[in-house]
Design a protein around this motif. Structure first.
Motif, short mmCIF file in Angstrom:
data_model
loop_
_atom_site.label_atom_id
_atom_site.label_comp_id
_atom_site.label_asym_id
_atom_site.label_seq_id
_atom_site.Cartn_x
_atom_site.Cartn_y
_atom_site.Cartn_z
N PHE A 34 10.25 0.75 6.93
CA PHE A 34 9.03 1.30 7.53
C PHE A 34 7.85 0.35 7.33
N VAL A 35 7.63 -0.12 6.09
CA VAL A 35 6.47 -0.97 5.83
C VAL A 35 6.62 -2.34 6.50
N ASN A 36 7.85 -2.81 6.60
CA ASN A 36 8.06 -4.09 7.30
C ASN A 36 7.76 -3.96 8.79
N LYS A 37 8.19 -2.87 9.38
CA LYS A 37 8.01 -2.68 10.81
C LYS A 37 6.57 -2.30 11.17
N GLU A 38 6.02 -1.32 10.47
CA GLU A 38 4.71 -0.78 10.85
C GLU A 38 3.55 -1.56 10.25
N TYR A 39 3.75 -2.21 9.13
CA TYR A 39 2.64 -2.90 8.45
C TYR A 39 2.89 -4.41 8.34
N LEU A 40 3.82 -4.90 9.17
CA LEU A 40 4.08 -6.34 9.31
C LEU A 40 4.33 -7.02 7.96
N ALA A 41 5.00 -6.30 7.07
CA ALA A 41 5.33 -6.88 5.76
C ALA A 41 6.67 -7.60 5.86
N ASP A 42 7.05 -8.24 4.80
CA ASP A 42 8.30 -9.01 4.81
C ASP A 42 9.04 -8.83 3.49
N TYR A 43 9.23 -7.55 3.10
CA TYR A 43 9.93 -7.27 1.86
C TYR A 43 11.44 -7.34 2.10
N GLN A 44 12.15 -8.01 1.20
CA GLN A 44 13.59 -8.16 1.30
C GLN A 44 14.29 -7.03 0.52
N PRO A 45 15.57 -6.77 0.84
CA PRO A 45 16.29 -5.71 0.13
C PRO A 45 16.29 -5.88 -1.39
N ASN A 46 16.20 -7.13 -1.86
CA ASN A 46 16.23 -7.34 -3.31
C ASN A 46 14.90 -6.97 -4.00
N THR A 47 13.92 -6.51 -3.20
CA THR A 47 12.65 -6.04 -3.80
C THR A 47 12.69 -4.53 -4.06
N ARG A 48 13.86 -3.94 -3.84
CA ARG A 48 14.03 -2.50 -4.02
C ARG A 48 13.55 -2.04 -5.40
N GLU A 49 13.91 -2.82 -6.45
CA GLU A 49 13.55 -2.44 -7.81
C GLU A 49 12.03 -2.46 -8.02
N SER A 50 11.34 -3.37 -7.34
CA SER A 50 9.87 -3.42 -7.44
C SER A 50 9.25 -2.14 -6.90
N PHE A 51 9.77 -1.65 -5.78
CA PHE A 51 9.27 -0.40 -5.22
C PHE A 51 9.57 0.77 -6.16
N ARG A 52 10.78 0.76 -6.72
CA ARG A 52 11.15 1.87 -7.59
C ARG A 52 10.32 1.89 -8.88
N LYS A 53 10.23 0.75 -9.54
CA LYS A 53 9.56 0.68 -10.84
C LYS A 53 8.04 0.73 -10.73
N ASN A 54 7.48 0.00 -9.77
CA ASN A 54 6.03 -0.16 -9.71
C ASN A 54 5.32 0.90 -8.88
N ALA A 55 6.05 1.64 -8.05
CA ALA A 55 5.41 2.64 -7.21
C ALA A 55 6.05 4.01 -7.34
N LEU A 56 7.32 4.11 -7.08
CA LEU A 56 7.97 5.42 -7.03
C LEU A 56 8.06 6.10 -8.38
N LYS A 57 8.33 5.34 -9.45
CA LYS A 57 8.38 5.97 -10.77
C LYS A 57 7.05 6.60 -11.16
N PRO A 58 5.92 5.87 -11.05
CA PRO A 58 4.64 6.53 -11.37
C PRO A 58 4.32 7.67 -10.40
N PHE A 59 4.76 7.57 -9.14
CA PHE A 59 4.55 8.66 -8.19
C PHE A 59 5.28 9.92 -8.66
N VAL A 60 6.50 9.76 -9.15
CA VAL A 60 7.27 10.90 -9.66
C VAL A 60 6.60 11.44 -10.91
N ASP A 61 6.17 10.54 -11.81
CA ASP A 61 5.52 10.97 -13.05
C ASP A 61 4.27 11.78 -12.76
#
Length: 551
Positions: A63-90
């Motif tokens: 979604f962010v690559n398509k709609e916000y012209l980003a270029d995140y690769q599949p190997n950045t999955r852990e960055s999304f999980r640790k740096n964003a989604l974990k605090p969102f859940v907390d």
């Protein structure tokens, strides 16, 4: 298009800030994650937000690559999980595996979705309701954040130690000043006494575990040259919440005045309102059965003793009575540095925080994200402080970061020291931060008493720090629905009070001509508000009273 993208990302960052996330989570990846979870495109309004289950690589990153012209690769999955989604859940902004909570976090099917509360709040962004929506979010973000608004409004004390007869009308944040020996601590103890007697715990252990100085009954009862000593202590309390009033009364007398270990009896066994007749009937039926089975021991004294003795099988269930709960959990905290450092073995039965400072590390380690965020206030108090660490597994002990005497797993990092050796244990840190951190935790946590007292709050603290700390604690008492009674001998504490706020009250405690403890509230007229003055200076000059005048 780039301008719209940047604008929407900035709005997402503003939302995260308003919802209370720390500054480190206002970054671009967190903002993009929020946009993806909300399905908000650069041209969308926040009122178009929706929620759906999303897998990191398949949904969020695409979604962010398509709609916000980003270029995140599949190997950045852990960055999304640790740096964003974990605090969102907390922070209850997002839910982890809402359709299958038992699913492993490492599963390829692991998914996230906005919480209903977060979606409801986000839909109000850029509207007139945003401020109220944020306030509602923070209140309902964690179930334990809910409050009932109950306050103890009035105390009437008769014949307790130096208090022959005194009535005190309390606010939410109450400070008591006066000469040494004026009876300040006796006021605090009277609340602990009624709390103990309501749970059949008016014993040496029961009172000392609440912070009361226990004595022989004829010393607990008021004793003055000018009057006859009463046979009982009388304490009545009035609680208020919204438009409701709740009364509690206790008339407590010792079976034997000269026996320090004697049993104390409360004539008012239950609250004036909501007397549990079923419990009384059950107790009487139990006594009658015992008398029938043992008729040879039938005497008036034996019947009375049976009626008033604590019973293991027939006890009042106060788990759903918030008033009784406030009284039974009430305690007087009187800190010492060795207990805060985890060096002195705990003698307090109170949990999670002991009366002298025990248990601070364990309580902080149990904080949810919202509670933890309040502790950042410590950074304002101590400019050297970089981070507060709770080392649950005590790994730092194996690294030689504490000598080994301390049981505390609390550590601090010093921003001015080299990174390789800037970690200080509770045993090696300065005592001021331990005292401040304890008070903050006491007010922040929902696991600590709702009503409590602090004796000599200024211990180990710089005068200017005392002033600022009191200001912060008064604010926290409202935010976290706490009520406190505080004693102090440090004038700087008074300068932290706003006596034009009726919830903050200052009382001068003194002994009258007969030696009785009497309490007087300090009030200022409204037209005094604009005049420059320091309450500390007024106290030191003798304008308020509460200072020795015999030398």
């Amino acid at each position: 298009m780039t301008q719209k993208i940047d604008s929407k990302i900035e709005e997402a960052q503003n939302i995260l800030e308003d919802l209370g996330l720390k500054k480190q989570y206002h970054n671009r990846i967190c903002a993009l994650t929020l946009l993806a979870l909300s399905k908000i495109k650069p041209d969308d309004s926040w009122q178009d937000a929706t929620k759906s289950n999303q897998i990191i690589s398949k949904d969020i990153i695409e979604f962010v690559n398509k709609e916000y012209l980003a270029d995140y690769q599949p190997n950045t999955r852990e960055s999304f999980r640790k740096n964003a989604l974990k605090p969102f859940v907390d922070f209850n902004i997002a839910l982890l595996n809402p359709d299958n909570p038992s699913l492993s976090q490492t599963s390829s099917k692991t998914h996230y979705a906005l919480s209903d509360l977060a979606l409801e709040t986000i839909l109000s962004y850029n509207t007139d309701n945003w401020e109220l929506a944020v306030k509602k979010f923070k209140l309902e973000q964690f179930p334990e954040n809910s409050t009932d608004g109950i306050l103890l409004s009035t105390i009437n004390i008769s014949s307790y130690k130096s208090i022959l007869n005194d009535k005190i009308e309390l606010g939410r944040f109450n400070v008591f000043i006066g000469e040494n020996g004026s009876g300040k601590s006796n006021i605090l103890e009277s609340l602990a006494a009624i709390g103990a007697v309501k749970t059949d715990d008016f014993t040496y252990d029961g009172l000392s575990s609440r912070g009361v100085r226990f004595a022989r009954p004829d010393l607990m009862l008021s004793s003055f040259l000018s009057s006859k000593q009463e046979d009982s202590i009388k304490i009545s309390l009035e609680f208020n919440t919204k438009n409701l009033t709740k009364l509690f009364e206790s008339t407590i007398y010792p079976a034997n005045k000269s026996d320090i270990y004697t049993r104390w009896i409360d004539e008012n066994k239950y609250p004036l309102e909501g007397i549990n007749n079923d419990l009384i009937k059950s107790k009487i039926r139990q006594i009658i059965d015992e008398i029938n089975n043992k008729a040879d021991d039938l005497s008036v004294d034996s019947v009375l003793n049976k009626l008033f003795e604590p019973s293991g099988s027939v006890t009042a269930d106060n788990s759903f009575d918030p008033y009784q709960k406030m009284l039974t959990e009430y305690a007087i905290f009187d800190l010492n540095t060795r207990s805060l450092r985890g060096i002195t073995p705990s003698e307090s039965r109170k949990t999670p925080l002991g009366l002298n400072g025990e248990g601070l590390d364990l309580l902080i380690s149990s904080f949810n994200a919202y509670e933890r965020d309040f502790l950042t206030q410590c950074e304002e108090f101590f400019k050297w402080l970089d981070e507060i660490i709770t080392d649950k597994d005590d790994k730092n002990k194996g690294l030689g970061l504490k000598p080994g005497r301390s049981t505390s797993t609390l550590y601090f990092t010093d921003r001015f020291m080299l990174k390789k050796n800037n970690i200080l244990s509770a045993e090696n840190s300065n005592e001021g931060i331990l005292h401040v951190l304890f008070y903050l935790a006491l007010f922040i946590s929902t696991k600590t008493p709702k009503l409590f007292a602090i004796d000599n709050i200024e211990t180990a603290l710089n005068p200017r720090l005392c002033q600022r700390l009191v200001m912060e604690l008064a604010k926290l008492s409202k935010l976290r629905d706490k009520q406190v009674l505080i004693t102090t001998h440090n004038p700087a504490v008074l300068d932290g009070l706003n006596l034009f706020d009726d919830s903050q009250r200052l009382f001068v405690v003194s002994r009258n001509g007969s030696g009785h403890t009497v309490t007087r509230r300090v009030r200022f007229k409204e037209d005094f508000k604009d005049k420059p003055f320091k309450i500390s200076e007024m106290w030191m000059r003798g304008s308020l009273g509460g200072i020795p005048n015999n030398f």
